[in-house]
Design an enzyme around this catalytic site. Structure first.
Site, PDB file in Angstrom:
ATOM      1  N   THR A 133       4.295   1.700   2.335  1.00  0.00           N
ATOM      2  CA  THR A 133       5.679   1.971   1.732  1.00  0.00           C
ATOM      3  C   THR A 133       6.462   3.097   2.386  1.00  0.00           C
ATOM      4  O   THR A 133       7.540   3.083   2.622  1.00  0.00           O
ATOM      5  CB  THR A 133       5.547   2.210   0.074  1.00  0.00           C
ATOM      6  OG1 THR A 133       4.573   1.147  -0.491  1.00  0.00           O
ATOM      7  CG2 THR A 133       6.893   2.459  -0.463  1.00  0.00           C
ATOM      8  N   GLY A 171       0.910  -1.284   0.034  1.00  0.00           N
ATOM      9  CA  GLY A 171      -0.044  -0.040   0.173  1.00  0.00           C
ATOM     10  C   GLY A 171       0.900   1.155   0.012  1.00  0.00           C
ATOM     11  O   GLY A 171       2.010   1.238   0.214  1.00  0.00           O
ATOM     12  N   CYS A 172       0.468   2.459  -0.272  1.00  0.00           N
ATOM     13  CA  CYS A 172       0.990   3.730  -0.328  1.00  0.00           C
ATOM     14  C   CYS A 172       1.545   4.019   1.079  1.00  0.00           C
ATOM     15  O   CYS A 172       2.733   4.312   0.952  1.00  0.00           O
ATOM     16  CB  CYS A 172      -0.009   5.027  -1.025  1.00  0.00           C
ATOM     17  SG  CYS A 172      -1.658   4.970  -0.287  1.00  0.00           S
ATOM     18  N   TYR A 173       0.659   4.204   1.886  1.00  0.00           N
ATOM     19  CA  TYR A 173       1.118   4.497   3.252  1.00  0.00           C
ATOM     20  C   TYR A 173       2.333   3.580   3.927  1.00  0.00           C
ATOM     21  O   TYR A 173       3.083   4.142   4.236  1.00  0.00           O
ATOM     22  CB  TYR A 173      -0.143   4.731   4.372  1.00  0.00           C
ATOM     23  CG  TYR A 173      -0.855   5.784   4.261  1.00  0.00           C
ATOM     24  CD1 TYR A 173      -0.362   7.178   4.293  1.00  0.00           C
ATOM     25  CD2 TYR A 173      -2.440   5.746   3.892  1.00  0.00           C
ATOM     26  CE1 TYR A 173      -1.434   8.298   4.098  1.00  0.00           C
ATOM     27  CE2 TYR A 173      -3.374   6.864   3.929  1.00  0.00           C
ATOM     28  CZ  TYR A 173      -2.751   7.979   4.141  1.00  0.00           C
ATOM     29  OH  TYR A 173      -3.515   9.061   3.923  1.00  0.00           O
TER      30      TYR A 173
END
Lengths: 342, 342, 342, 342
Positions: free
Chosen positions: B152, B148-150
């Site tokens: 990472t 996921g973005c967060y």
């Protein structure tokens, strides 16, 4: 490899040139100057370039500009004209991103730019670097006057109409909107986020320096003087110009076909399908100009919508395009990035 | 050339995958599916791709996914797990940009995602595709759970500290801020410009799905469970995540050296010089993560600042990075774009 | 009518004071000074005030400040301390929106503000004008130190927890985000739209002047020194502060009830229902502070979300609130505007 | 006290009406309806109203609309025409913020709005509520057609020129730009932050519903039909309309004096000094229209710049202004808020 130098690399056109040239397969940047920031690493000022551009700013005197193949001036108006002759004499090609060589009428230039011109003869020699009009002249030039941002968007929008002689060129309107980066990287109150953000306004309605440049371009296309009202506005966004152009049709013509044919072979000009509305983000960070043409309700008015990224096709990208032509490279080399959207 | 398929290409991670893959020298996109938009040209939905991506959306049934070398799922959660086994059986590598294979604890996954899992055995097989931690496992994998973005941004920020065992892992704070594109291309009131613009708020403080994903990752690094408070916020900008991380130091250590050493060989992780403050724009449209580490006033608190572009390193760029590893290409192939700034 | 003077009215807190005072039923603005802009009509600089404020800027020397009932200093730090004694001696109440009188420890103040203090005795006399804590002291004061913007949001957020003694005050975190107007109306590169827009970053992590101010406030509430990590960030929006506060709970307590009871009688503090997420826009252009309190997943961490408009409750509105108290008016007089949303 | 009802209060004009009416000294809001949200507290949907508006939405059937003195329709087009007769018969004044009663030519209306009109006779009776033109007719009306947002900005801009007969009315251009709130509070992809943010585009160039409304208004001023090209654009900001108007001068006239005289007595129209450039933020959250008039380089083109807040003077504020006139109150009662800037 082409050795490229940049004079005045601390502004937005400077950093954009660096972004494009650092990714260009046939270019090595050998010098970047800034009197004020000499000694500072470029990537310290522009962290987006960390790991990719290892140069430091140098003073113009120390910079090996004369051993460059091409020098870009990303300087305020009035600087390039002081240094160009020396570079040309040394066999260096010069591309000026400022306005020093754009306007042929020296008196007109002086009126708008508020200074004497240092080298009118070089103005006469310089080629106005709008490749979609002047490609052949660019090929053999030593000195390129890179067009202004508004002038690029407006001229490409009006070009097919004026060339085809289908509008009344005595009363044209160019209502233009530009992102804030067009104002440059200067510490001025009006360009603060808290001033320019969440707001919109026109500016310079009594007169803007790009008006004579555009009028000169349109007059060349038309073969005679034209009447143009040009109103620039400041958009609360960073990159992007949208030109909305109005003229009265004098002939019944298939406008869509006219535009598609005129730009059929142009890599950087994209004519949208009929009834299109180009968004500035659809060209963000790319060298493209996207254009749509309308005839609202079948009346006698033609409306053209033309968008560019002011820092790319409106400045640094077009400069690289001109460099490619000057050096016989593929015109789109290093300029094929797909726009960043959303 | 690697034949790549994209399932569910109508969202922001989809268009970003298209942007990156269309510029990748070793990839040809052979299929892109959307049940809803089947028949529509991709470039009609995303005008930024005009002239560069000529594909049309097809239904999943018609798409030649099984003859692809790799298929990316840019779909809502719960879709990939229905189709992955069939593709793996056909010898296709699968990279899921959604969350179906990220969390090993199936019960935990079901609690947060509100559905039964269709293939727990594949969860066990899947490799969590954070190359900076799992590069070797990615190499031999068939199925990649793209982070996921967060997660990472947060994991890369905490990684050197947790691996080195220099912080109290029982009470860590991740205060994270994301641009609106992280919410996806869905017609929801809360993501309207007039709602999310010119404003800022936290959301999902009682619980967010990325919390267990991050906690799992940190626990693996630490070798034991950790305590993490994760608070996401919505930024009035399109691309970018900024994670501000807090922990209590348990050992005196040269933090700057620790981070620089850990990431010395990593192309996509840039540790700023001491006292740096990375801006989200410094990674815009690139696959980079820039990190700074601080110890305010020499106290016992370490503060890490970690920024990524949520659509690139936080989604599609990392997926391409994983693809490069899977196929033995240079890890940064097609991912060397310089960030777009300003 | 109260005769009010403003020293240094060319910044954002200045124009906001003018907006509020011009609509205040019991105030007449009799002087506004600016050495640099003397002679210019206020409404020429701030067109939003056209037709409503007819004053022109005057030099401090010409301005009838001593015949005012109250003088607001909307000046850079270090100005008010030079002029306050003279005004107090003339019987004028003084409200300083800058930091000259906020920090009692003179050495600490000098360290952070980089100058000698001109009148330590007046620092001792000054009342810290956070009415929700200090209302009674404000009533009888001659000199008010109007709190900083971050300190207002953070102190109101932590106040119920610290007063009730339910958190570990030795390790608190305040992760704060401010709109760009907080940087003032100064021509600086970093505050340009093209720099601060579409981006996000932390700043001053090694140390920020508001940290000692907040710590002093929290210590007074606690009755002993506290440990605080304070990290400010710059938001791409104009008005608004969002403080996200973290602490470890040391007692089991009904947090929602605690906050509602503490602020039950406060007109300007609004405690949201449980699980709320205040948005900065919900207080835009108003003197409100909206607060939500969370205990994620029932753990030992308390998270407080506190939002204000930095120019109103974080500066000029709070100054007017203090003025109302000083002069025995209804505390919310002239401050009842409903927030502007969307 | 005037008892006011609002039908359809869940959109942006609804919440803006609530903001204005809740602060109006002579109004009590007695009903607000929403079929979909019946039962929900208004302040739950719009937290900016917490503590100030205690109403809950009710269904139209339950709402005591017939006992109101005035009912505002903040509904989609086509709703007010179904319910207006019943209210008028009950003696209730009706102000429609939608377009049901704006266009006198029923066939034209049906063509643009795509439905049959339910009550053409009431269209004939309705008064077009642009007070600066129609004040006397508004006074005695039962039913007000509140003007559209673009039509307000454009008509006020052209009014002095058309009334004075100094321009060629056969070929006028209105290049208009609106903030995103003009699109309403509807979950549509095009209005998402990630779509409309950081970008700019024209829309509806082939035809927009406000074109016939504006043309009708200009024709009434002129006494004959006019030619108008109207191009709307979407601005990346929330509130604000900027109309840039172009026409050919047919008489030599002192334009500045013409505008100042025409609007001399108008509280809500502010003519800027010569060479002014109004910003949308200079009217933010206020009922003002600020106008500047230019004659670039002394040519035959007049350029008018006209700005309003689309939610106030372009919708809810103007509705309250009309209500004030209808009930014999001071026209600016409850509408004297100073614009919020920055």
């Amino acid at each position: 490899m082409i050795k490229a130098g940049i004079v005045g690399g601390t502004g937005y056109t400077g950093v954009e040139l660096l972004r494009l040239l650092a990714q260009h397969p046939e270019v090595v940047i050998t010098a970047i100057t800034s009197r004020k920031e000499a000694g500072m690493k470029v990537a310290e000022m522009f962290p987006s370039l960390r790991g990719r551009v290892d140069l430091a700013f140098t003073t113009p005197d120390e910079a090996p500009l004369k051993s460059c193949d091409v020098v870009f001036f990303a300087t305020p108006n009035g600087v390039a004209m002081q240094q160009t002759r020396e570079l040309l004499d040394a066999g260096v090609k010069v591309i000026d991103l400022a306005a020093d060589f754009r306007i042929t009428d020296i008196a007109e230039w002086s009126k708008w730019y508020g200074m004497e011109h240092a080298c009118p003869d070089l103005v006469a020699e310089a080629v106005y670097g709008l490749p979609e009009i002047n490609r052949d002249k660019v090929k053999g030039a030593r000195l390129i006057a890179n067009p202004g941002c508004y002038p690029t968007a407006v001229q490409l929008g009006f070009l097919p109409l004026v060339e085809a002689g289908v509008i009344d060129t005595s009363w044209m309107v160019a209502d233009c909107k530009s992102g804030v980066s067009g104002a440059g990287r200067k510490a001025e109150i009006g360009a603060l986020y808290a001033e320019a953000g969440d707001s919109f306004k026109a500016y310079a309605v009594p007169g803007h320096r790009h008006q004579p440049e555009i009028r000169q371009g349109l007059a060349r296309m038309a073969g005679h003087d034209v009447g143009l009202t040009f109103v620039p506005h400041l958009l609360p966004l960073i990159r992007g110009i949208h030109a909305t152009l109005y003229a009265k049709l004098t002939k019944d013509v298939d406008l869509q076909a006219l535009f598609e044919q005129r730009y059929a072979g142009e890599y950087f000009v994209d004519v949208l399908p009929a009834n299109g509305h180009p968004e500035t983000r659809s060209v963000r960070a790319s060298n493209l100009c996207r254009i749509a043409v309308h005839r609202p309700q079948g009346g006698d008015t033609v409306v053209v919508l033309s968008v560019i990224d002011n820092l790319v096709k409106g400045a640094s990208g077009q400069a690289v395009q001109n460099m490619n032509i000057l050096f016989g490279l593929a015109e789109n080399m290093g300029l094929t990035q797909i726009p960043v959207s959303p």
